[in-house]
Design an enzyme around this catalytic site. Structure first.
Site, mmCIF file in Angstrom:
data_model
loop_
_atom_site.group_PDB
_atom_site.id
_atom_site.type_symbol
_atom_site.label_atom_id
_atom_site.label_comp_id
_atom_site.label_asym_id
_atom_site.label_seq_id
_atom_site.Cartn_x
_atom_site.Cartn_y
_atom_site.Cartn_z
ATOM 1 N N LYS A 145 -2.700 0.733 9.178
ATOM 2 C CA LYS A 145 -2.947 -0.303 8.109
ATOM 3 C C LYS A 145 -1.796 -1.283 7.713
ATOM 4 C CE LYS A 145 -5.696 0.695 4.905
ATOM 5 N NZ LYS A 145 -6.133 1.792 3.617
ATOM 6 N N GLY A 157 -8.978 -7.342 3.379
ATOM 7 C CA GLY A 157 -10.040 -7.852 4.342
ATOM 8 C C GLY A 157 -10.109 -7.502 5.731
ATOM 9 N N GLY A 158 -9.466 -6.157 6.034
ATOM 10 C CA GLY A 158 -9.660 -5.812 7.433
ATOM 11 C C GLY A 158 -8.673 -6.252 8.197
ATOM 12 N N HIS A 183 -16.965 3.917 0.991
ATOM 13 C CA HIS A 183 -16.180 3.244 0.312
ATOM 14 C C HIS A 183 -16.496 3.223 -1.003
ATOM 15 C CE1 HIS A 183 -13.353 -0.446 0.162
ATOM 16 N NE2 HIS A 183 -13.743 -0.200 -1.031
ATOM 17 N N HIS A 232 -14.646 -3.663 8.602
ATOM 18 C CA HIS A 232 -13.841 -3.383 7.399
ATOM 19 C C HIS A 232 -14.239 -4.367 6.388
ATOM 20 C CE1 HIS A 232 -11.713 -0.073 9.538
ATOM 21 N NE2 HIS A 232 -11.499 -1.125 10.503
ATOM 22 N N LYS A 280 0.725 -1.215 0.004
ATOM 23 C CA LYS A 280 -0.057 0.108 -0.033
ATOM 24 C C LYS A 280 0.986 1.175 0.020
ATOM 25 C CE LYS A 280 -4.127 -1.764 2.317
ATOM 26 N NZ LYS A 280 -3.813 -3.328 2.158
ATOM 27 N N ARG A 322 -7.236 -8.068 -9.574
ATOM 28 C CA ARG A 322 -7.958 -9.248 -9.605
ATOM 29 C C ARG A 322 -9.414 -8.689 -9.807
ATOM 30 N NH1 ARG A 322 -10.626 -9.297 -5.085
ATOM 31 N NH2 ARG A 322 -9.337 -8.662 -3.138
ATOM 32 N N GLU A 336 -9.830 1.375 -5.363
ATOM 33 C CA GLU A 336 -10.727 1.709 -4.296
ATOM 34 C C GLU A 336 -10.383 2.767 -3.967
ATOM 35 O OE1 GLU A 336 -10.704 -1.428 -1.322
ATOM 36 O OE2 GLU A 336 -11.468 -2.878 -2.769
#
Length: 645
Positions: free
Chosen positions: A158, A164-165, A208, A234, A116, A296, A274
């Site tokens: 993060k 997936g949180g 989101h 999340h 990220k 993906r 996102e």
């Protein structure tokens, strides 16, 4: 076009890929683990290859075995689905080195978006707005805490390799930062093998919203946006397209940003960019920021397909086989509105604990799209994600589509395991969600109302009682014994609370029931039973449980009157495994004094970690499991000394 492809996945996504691929005349090869030998995706495939044990690390994560299976079956390409190896760039390189085609982006593109912090730096260079935060390499806790102070609380920690949180923690004030950092790092290390984190500004009223992009390695188009704001911890629960309240200026800005992101890395295939959006003043073109790119096909892709008429899997195969992008940007339009709800086997009242069990009955209404990897008789195992299905609906307007989702969920029938079906139904009727006033905190704010379970009505008890006693057939002789009306009794339990029902049959077509203080009549009219004037709901019975398909499925246990309770309910002395899983850590020691709420052990199951806490203050008497142990549901892990009278 390929004549054979291998699908390196399982469950609903493997089945969904096969549906399109086989319609295109392309043969499909499935791979499967020990646990999936009889799975739906194996039965659907043209060929199937066993690749190892039930654990993903022994099967679906073994790239070498998957590539060998492709070679052995003559497949020219591998479709990764989502999860498992779908975003593993080393696997992409292995596939290509074997002379096969990876149906997705290049390994280089995945690497650029895989971490990220690096992805955000790249997006800044491409002119894509990013959230204020620290994305550097210095992972010293003091440095990260100082960065959080500079950004300003609240902040979000993060995992840089997250998803997936997992590895994500919200920190409201500086005093909580150190503990949250330790927790996030521990979870990230377990889930991804990488404990590095980044720190970002937490948006007060976040939405989101993500953009579906599709590229050919040089050019890209966007297929508009999806709103995924309805989340729990999340993790997405219900997704929709297009986003409610979206303006044309905002849509153009987000779409262009998504295309810039894809073209900056030479993206090929389907991907999702996102964004986090500040909705405190509505949707504005200057209030969205890049979060991450999923390189993906996305779980929620059906809502995009519904509003655009595009089959994204078909596009994936066509572009991967060398064809140009199937459409230009100006060719793509939005038609109506779509919702997708994720139906899971999970125990909502117990904190959405993932559940296992055999699906004794599974049925969906005809007027929805149900993407499922399981059927009646299949097992929801502890080895994989407990998703049962994705339920997708489409309508000309958002209001119509939401009403159709509400109806589809109400008519979905599941028996054999607990599910989140009632929770999903409550969300469809939430006034804020219905009005489009949604943000990522909606579920958390209203969780008590959303998970409140309605008690069964007397008519539901009667429906279950009729099935339990086997009196639904209504033979002429039913209801008479020695020429007197027949009275029979049955004991049923709802959530462990037993109730005795009595039935007086006044002939084959008329029954009078007593449920507590309620009197209920059952009358057969035109071949169908009516209970207090309402049609008897559909039912299913298996293993001593009758499920009444009303109120999203009401399960009643049939109690044998000769049975007696084997023991009293737990007294807080014993900490047990709530489900099958791997004991990741044990923190309790014999003789240790603990307080209520202390973490005694951590159980890993369904790809998540579950902290097992002390129910009361006490002293540890026994530690009955060690880290690394595989345990079954109900296994004793820690025992406290009995409380003194």
């Amino acid at each position: 076009m390929f004549d054979t492809i291998l699908i390196a996945n399982r469950g609903e996504i493997a089945c969904r890929i096969m549906e399109t691929t086989q319609k295109m005349g392309v043969r499909c090869v499935a791979v499967y683990s020990d646990a999936d030998a009889g799975a739906k995706h194996v039965q659907m495939a043209d060929m199937a290859v066993h690749i190892g044990g039930s654990a993903p690390a022994e099967s679906y994560l073994l790239g070498d075995r998957i590539i060998q299976a492709a070679r052995d079956t003559g497949a020219q390409a591998i479709h990764p689905g989502y999860g498992f190896l779908s975003e593993n760039p080393d696997f992409v390189d292995q596939v290509e080195a074997a002379g096969l085609t990876f149906i997705g982006p290049s390994g280089d593109a995945i690497r650029k978006m895989g971490l990220k912090d690096a992805a955000k730096a790249l997006m800044e260079e491409a002119g894509v707005p990013v959230v204020p935060g620290y994305h550097g390499d210095n992972q010293d806790p003091a440095h990260l805490a100082a960065a959080a102070d500079d950004i300003g609380y609240p902040v979000l920690i993060k995992a840089v390799a997250g998803g997936g949180g997992k590895g994500m923690r919200l920190v409201e004030k500086a005093a909580d930062f150190a503990a949250a950092l330790d927790s996030a790092r521990g979870e990230a290390k377990t889930a991804f093998g990488n404990d590095a984190v980044l720190v970002e500004k937490f948006v007060a009223k976040p939405r989101h919203i993500e953009v579906q992009v599709f590229g050919d390695g040089t050019r890209a188009v966007h297929l508009f946006e999806r709103d995924c704001s309805l989340q729990r911890r999340h993790q997405k629960v219900i997704e929709e397209a297009p986003a409610p309240g979206m303006t044309q200026d905002m849509r153009d800005a987000m779409g262009q940003a998504g295309v810039r992101a894809a073209e900056a890395i030479g993206y090929s295939g389907a991907g999702t960019v996102e964004f986090i959006v500040d909705a405190s003043e509505g949707l504005r073109p200057d209030r969205f920021w890049f979060m991450e790119m999923n390189t993906r096909l996305q779980v929620e892709h059906p809502v995009t397909e519904a509003i655009t008429g595009v089959d994204l899997v078909e596009w994936q195969l066509r572009v991967a086989s060398g064809e140009a992008l199937p459409a230009a940007q100006e060719d793509l339009t939005i038609n109506g509105h779509a919702f997708e709800a994720r139906l899971y086997a999970e125990d909502v009242p117990k904190g959405f604990l993932p559940a296992t069990g055999t699906l004794t009955h599974l049925s969906f209404p005809d007027d929805c799209r149900a993407d499922s990897g399981v059927r009646s008789g299949d097992v929801i195992s502890p080895w994989y994600d407990p998703m049962i299905s994705k339920v997708t609906v489409h309508g000309p307007t958002r209001a119509v589509a939401l009403a159709r989702l509400d109806r589809a969920l109400a008519r979905t029938e599941v028996a054999g395991t607990v599910t989140n079906l009632a929770f999903l139904g409550a969300l469809t009727r939430h006034k804020g969600f219905a009005s489009g006033d949604v943000d990522t905190g909606l579920i958390g704010r209203d969780i008590d109302a959303l998970i409140a379970a309605a008690d069964p009505e007397p008519r539901h008890w009667v429906a279950a009682g009729m099935v339990a006693l086997g009196v639904t057939a209504g033979d002429w002789a039913t209801g008479f014994t020695l020429w007197e009306p027949l009275v029979r009794a049955v004991t049923l339990a709802w959530q462990d609370e037993p109730v005795e029902l009595q039935m007086r049959a006044d002939g084959p077509d008329r029954q009078n029931w007593t449920v507590g203080e309620a009197q209920v009549s059952a009358l057969r009219v035109g071949g169908r039973w009516m209970i207090d004037g309402d049609p008897m709901p559909e039912t299913a019975s298996a293993g001593g449980v009758v499920t009444v398909f009303d109120g999203y499925g009401l399960a009643f246990d049939i109690i044998d009157p000769l049975e007696r309770a084997a023991g009293a309910a737990g007294d807080g002395n014993l900490v047990e495994a709530p489900m099958p899983g791997l004991v990741k850590a044990v923190y309790a020691e014999v003789g240790q004094a603990v307080a209520a709420g202390d973490r005694l052990a951590v159980l890993e199951a369904m790809k998540m970690e579950h902290a097992l806490l002390a129910a009361r203050d006490g002293v540890v008497a026994e530690v009955l499991a060690a880290a690394g142990s595989q345990v079954e549901a109900g296994a004793a892990l820690v025992r406290l000394e009995p409380e003194e009278d």
